[in-house]
Design a protein around this motif. Structure first.
Motif, short mmCIF file in Angstrom:
data_model
loop_
_atom_site.label_atom_id
_atom_site.label_comp_id
_atom_site.label_asym_id
_atom_site.label_seq_id
_atom_site.Cartn_x
_atom_site.Cartn_y
_atom_site.Cartn_z
N ALA A 1 0.84 -1.19 0.00
CA ALA A 1 0.00 0.00 0.00
C ALA A 1 0.88 1.25 0.00
N GLY A 2 0.49 2.22 -0.82
CA GLY A 2 1.27 3.43 -0.98
C GLY A 2 2.28 3.37 -2.11
N GLY A 3 2.48 2.18 -2.64
CA GLY A 3 3.43 2.00 -3.72
C GLY A 3 2.86 2.34 -5.08
N SER A 4 3.68 2.07 -6.11
CA SER A 4 3.31 2.42 -7.49
C SER A 4 3.55 1.26 -8.44
N LEU A 5 2.77 1.25 -9.49
CA LEU A 5 2.96 0.33 -10.60
C LEU A 5 2.62 1.06 -11.88
N ASP B 1 -13.80 8.36 -10.28
CA ASP B 1 -13.58 9.21 -9.12
C ASP B 1 -12.62 8.57 -8.11
N SER B 2 -12.67 7.26 -8.01
CA SER B 2 -11.86 6.56 -7.02
C SER B 2 -10.36 6.61 -7.31
N VAL B 3 -9.99 6.96 -8.53
CA VAL B 3 -8.56 6.97 -8.88
C VAL B 3 -8.04 8.35 -9.25
N LYS B 4 -8.91 9.33 -9.30
CA LYS B 4 -8.48 10.69 -9.67
C LYS B 4 -7.41 11.19 -8.71
N GLY B 5 -6.37 11.76 -9.28
CA GLY B 5 -5.26 12.26 -8.47
C GLY B 5 -4.22 11.21 -8.14
N ARG B 6 -4.54 9.94 -8.40
CA ARG B 6 -3.58 8.86 -8.11
C ARG B 6 -3.11 8.16 -9.38
N PHE B 7 -4.00 7.99 -10.36
CA PHE B 7 -3.68 7.28 -11.59
C PHE B 7 -3.60 8.27 -12.74
N THR B 8 -2.74 7.94 -13.70
CA THR B 8 -2.60 8.75 -14.90
C THR B 8 -2.52 7.84 -16.13
N ILE B 9 -3.38 8.11 -17.09
CA ILE B 9 -3.35 7.36 -18.34
C ILE B 9 -2.62 8.18 -19.39
N SER C 1 0.18 5.76 -5.15
CA SER C 1 -0.57 5.73 -3.89
C SER C 1 -1.59 4.59 -3.89
N LEU C 2 -1.14 3.44 -4.27
CA LEU C 2 -2.05 2.29 -4.39
C LEU C 2 -2.62 1.88 -3.04
N LYS C 3 -3.86 1.42 -3.09
CA LYS C 3 -4.59 0.99 -1.90
C LYS C 3 -4.98 -0.47 -2.05
N PRO C 4 -5.20 -1.15 -0.93
CA PRO C 4 -5.64 -2.55 -1.02
C PRO C 4 -6.90 -2.73 -1.87
N GLN D 1 -6.09 -9.64 -22.27
CA GLN D 1 -6.32 -10.75 -21.33
C GLN D 1 -6.35 -10.29 -19.88
N GLY D 2 -5.73 -9.17 -19.60
CA GLY D 2 -5.72 -8.65 -18.24
C GLY D 2 -4.41 -8.93 -17.52
N THR D 3 -4.16 -8.12 -16.50
CA THR D 3 -2.97 -8.30 -15.67
C THR D 3 -3.38 -8.08 -14.22
N GLN D 4 -2.89 -8.94 -13.34
CA GLN D 4 -3.29 -8.90 -11.94
C GLN D 4 -2.49 -7.86 -11.18
N VAL D 5 -3.20 -7.05 -10.41
CA VAL D 5 -2.58 -6.10 -9.49
C VAL D 5 -3.01 -6.47 -8.08
N THR D 6 -2.04 -6.64 -7.20
CA THR D 6 -2.33 -6.98 -5.82
C THR D 6 -1.61 -5.98 -4.91
N VAL D 7 -2.38 -5.33 -4.06
CA VAL D 7 -1.84 -4.33 -3.14
C VAL D 7 -2.01 -4.86 -1.72
N SER D 8 -0.91 -5.05 -1.06
CA SER D 8 -0.95 -5.57 0.31
C SER D 8 -0.98 -4.42 1.32
N SER D 9 -1.66 -4.68 2.42
CA SER D 9 -1.80 -3.64 3.45
C SER D 9 -0.67 -3.71 4.47
#
Length: 115
Positions: free
Chosen positions: A14-18, A61-69, A84-87, A107-115
């Protein structure tokens, strides 16, 4: 038919980036837009971020200010920088490319955010 290949997912605290990448098998100039979606188990797929061929961006809305495309036309690739990733961001992320008449998905890619 276009092939979309996502990469960049993984495990982060949590708090990290990808940074996710979505590479298309042909020029992305041909699409009206491209987007990133996610779907958690038992929930509907939701739009995370979208970018049009003209460069207009839209975010949940849940990602505004944290994610950028962003997009790199020379590399036929769209990126999703996630800070600023969250669980609760944990799930599979998929990209799509759309025109007026069709939508293609990766196909998708898995993102896992640990607390």
């Amino acid at each position: 038919q276009v092939q979309l290949v996502e990469s960049g997912g993984g495990l982060v605290q949590a708090g990290g980036s990808l940074r996710l990448s979505c590479r298309a098998s042909r020029t992305i100039f041909s699409f009206n837009g491209m987007g990133w979606y996610r779907q958690a188990p038992g929930k509907q797929r939701e739009l995370v971020a979208d970018i049009t061929s003209g460069g207009l961006r839209n975010y949940a809305d849940s990602v505004k200010g944290r994610f950028t495309i962003s997009r790199d036309n020379a590399k036929n690739t769209v990126y999703l920088q996630m800070n600023s990733l969250k669980p609760e961001d944990t799930t599979v992320y998929s990209c799509n490319a759309y025109t007026r008449g069709s939508i293609s998905w990766g196909q998708g890619t898995q993102v896992t955010v640990s607390s």
